[in-house]
Design a protein around this motif. Sequence first.
Motif, short mmCIF file in Angstrom:
data_model
loop_
_atom_site.label_atom_id
_atom_site.label_comp_id
_atom_site.label_asym_id
_atom_site.label_seq_id
_atom_site.Cartn_x
_atom_site.Cartn_y
_atom_site.Cartn_z
N GLU A 3 0.62 -0.91 -0.01
CA GLU A 3 0.30 -0.31 -0.43
C GLU A 3 1.01 1.41 0.06
OE1 GLU A 3 -3.25 0.33 -0.10
OE2 GLU A 3 -3.92 -2.14 0.04
N ARG A 4 2.43 1.16 1.03
CA ARG A 4 2.68 2.57 0.77
C ARG A 4 3.51 2.36 -0.67
NH1 ARG A 4 7.44 5.07 3.17
NH2 ARG A 4 7.22 6.93 4.12
N MET A 5 4.19 1.40 -1.07
CA MET A 5 4.61 1.40 -2.57
C MET A 5 3.92 2.31 -3.33
SD MET A 5 5.97 -1.75 -4.73
CE MET A 5 4.29 -2.36 -4.82
N ALA A 6 2.23 1.36 -3.53
CA ALA A 6 1.58 2.10 -4.32
C ALA A 6 1.34 3.96 -4.64
CB ALA A 6 0.45 1.49 -3.90
N GLU A 7 1.29 3.94 -3.00
CA GLU A 7 0.98 5.34 -2.25
C GLU A 7 1.68 6.15 -3.14
OE1 GLU A 7 0.94 8.13 1.45
OE2 GLU A 7 0.67 6.21 1.99
N TYR A 8 3.81 5.86 -2.82
CA TYR A 8 4.64 6.51 -3.43
C TYR A 8 4.13 6.84 -4.97
CZ TYR A 8 9.16 7.21 -4.44
OH TYR A 8 10.60 8.31 -5.08
N PHE A 9 4.37 5.81 -5.38
CA PHE A 9 4.21 5.41 -7.40
C PHE A 9 2.96 6.59 -7.61
CE2 PHE A 9 7.54 2.75 -6.46
CZ PHE A 9 8.49 3.67 -7.33
N ALA A 10 1.93 6.79 -6.57
CA ALA A 10 1.30 7.31 -7.36
C ALA A 10 0.81 8.57 -7.55
CB ALA A 10 -0.15 7.28 -6.52
N THR A 11 1.99 9.98 -7.22
CA THR A 11 2.41 10.49 -8.03
C THR A 11 4.09 11.09 -8.49
OG1 THR A 11 3.68 11.14 -5.35
CG2 THR A 11 1.43 11.74 -6.18
N ARG A 12 4.28 9.39 -8.95
CA ARG A 12 5.83 9.62 -9.52
C ARG A 12 5.35 8.36 -10.48
NH1 ARG A 12 6.10 10.02 -4.45
NH2 ARG A 12 7.79 11.71 -3.45
N ASP A 13 6.46 8.17 -11.44
CA ASP A 13 7.38 7.32 -12.23
C ASP A 13 7.94 6.20 -12.19
OD1 ASP A 13 5.88 8.68 -14.67
OD2 ASP A 13 6.84 9.71 -15.16
N VAL A 14 7.41 5.25 -12.04
CA VAL A 14 8.42 4.15 -12.09
C VAL A 14 9.40 4.30 -13.22
CG1 VAL A 14 9.01 1.94 -11.57
CG2 VAL A 14 6.63 2.34 -10.53
N PRO A 15 10.64 4.43 -12.80
CA PRO A 15 12.47 3.86 -13.99
C PRO A 15 11.90 2.74 -14.11
CG PRO A 15 12.78 4.72 -11.79
CD PRO A 15 11.72 4.40 -10.58
N PRO A 34 2.07 0.70 -12.28
CA PRO A 34 2.88 0.25 -14.00
C PRO A 34 4.71 0.45 -13.57
CG PRO A 34 2.99 2.42 -13.80
CD PRO A 34 1.88 1.86 -12.50
N ALA A 35 4.77 -0.88 -14.02
CA ALA A 35 6.57 -1.36 -14.41
C ALA A 35 6.86 -1.93 -15.07
CB ALA A 35 6.57 -1.98 -12.80
N THR A 36 8.39 -2.03 -15.37
CA THR A 36 8.52 -3.26 -16.27
C THR A 36 8.27 -4.13 -16.20
OG1 THR A 36 10.11 -1.44 -16.49
CG2 THR A 36 10.73 -3.92 -18.14
N VAL A 37 8.61 -4.82 -14.78
CA VAL A 37 8.31 -6.08 -14.74
C VAL A 37 7.92 -6.16 -13.36
CG1 VAL A 37 9.49 -8.59 -13.77
CG2 VAL A 37 10.35 -7.50 -15.54
N ARG A 38 6.52 -6.72 -12.98
CA ARG A 38 6.19 -7.12 -11.57
C ARG A 38 6.39 -8.57 -11.26
NH1 ARG A 38 2.17 -5.00 -15.07
NH2 ARG A 38 1.44 -3.48 -14.16
N PHE A 39 7.05 -8.95 -9.76
CA PHE A 39 7.25 -9.94 -8.84
C PHE A 39 6.70 -10.27 -7.91
CE2 PHE A 39 10.71 -7.37 -8.15
CZ PHE A 39 11.30 -8.56 -6.87
N ILE A 40 6.32 -11.35 -7.68
CA ILE A 40 6.01 -12.01 -6.48
C ILE A 40 7.42 -12.89 -6.08
CG2 ILE A 40 4.01 -13.00 -4.98
CD1 ILE A 40 2.19 -12.30 -7.09
#
Length: 246
Positions: free
Chosen positions: A112-124, A149-155
């Motif tokens: 959730e905090r990751m999503a909050e951070y990237f809500a206002t910033r692009d993922v490199p 949005p990310a080039t690769v999403r992993f679990i």
Amino acid sequence: MRTTKIEWTDKTWNPVTGCTKASSGCAHCYAEIMAHRLKAMKLEKYRNGFEITLHEDDLDEPRSWKKGHNIFVCSMSDLFHENVPFEFIDQVLKTIRETPQHRYQLLTKRSERMAEYFATRDVPANVWLGVTVECQATRLRIDVLRNVPATVRFISCEPLIEDLGKLNLSSIDWVIVGGESGPNARPMKEEWVLNIKRQVEAEGAAFFFKQWGTWGCDGVKRNKQKNGKLLEGEIVQEIPDKQKLP
């Protein structure tokens, strides 16, 4: 930055150290054990043990590596911990953007905090974003990750401590599975691993089986090196489609 024995990456970079437990997978945290050991060895970087500590002096470390590497960011912490200010994460991401020869793997239990951070910033483009999903109670992290949005999403299903059941792996590129290590390790059953593997294959994603850990596929507790990393007699360690990678 340090060479690492973690099989799905090349190097680790720890501009943040220390953490707090977020879910049941954290019960026997290897990073906590290691941090206290390093503190006892009088390493200055770990003077605070496993308390959240920001290391501004380490922010430029990846710049000295000219050859490209896969770099696991904050293997001894969680970059998106609530005690890490967004302003400091900005500095970490600045280094990442300015070293495009590397691929950076950001793994968090705090989706959730990751999503909050990237809500206002692009993922490199050279960032792979991941979440840890070790039990059914943490499966919601996948839904959060899917919408960033990310080039690769992993679990990372490590340590896998129960059957995850049915997973929605839409838009997930890579799944890592591994058992727990250490004297208090919880066993991982082969059927849990194969359940994940079947779903990953059906989705067309990459599947990486890291290790059995302290408990073997036969349910016997022994040295993790002896238990190895064979799954149904094979090593299965795939990485995401190289055509997708920056």
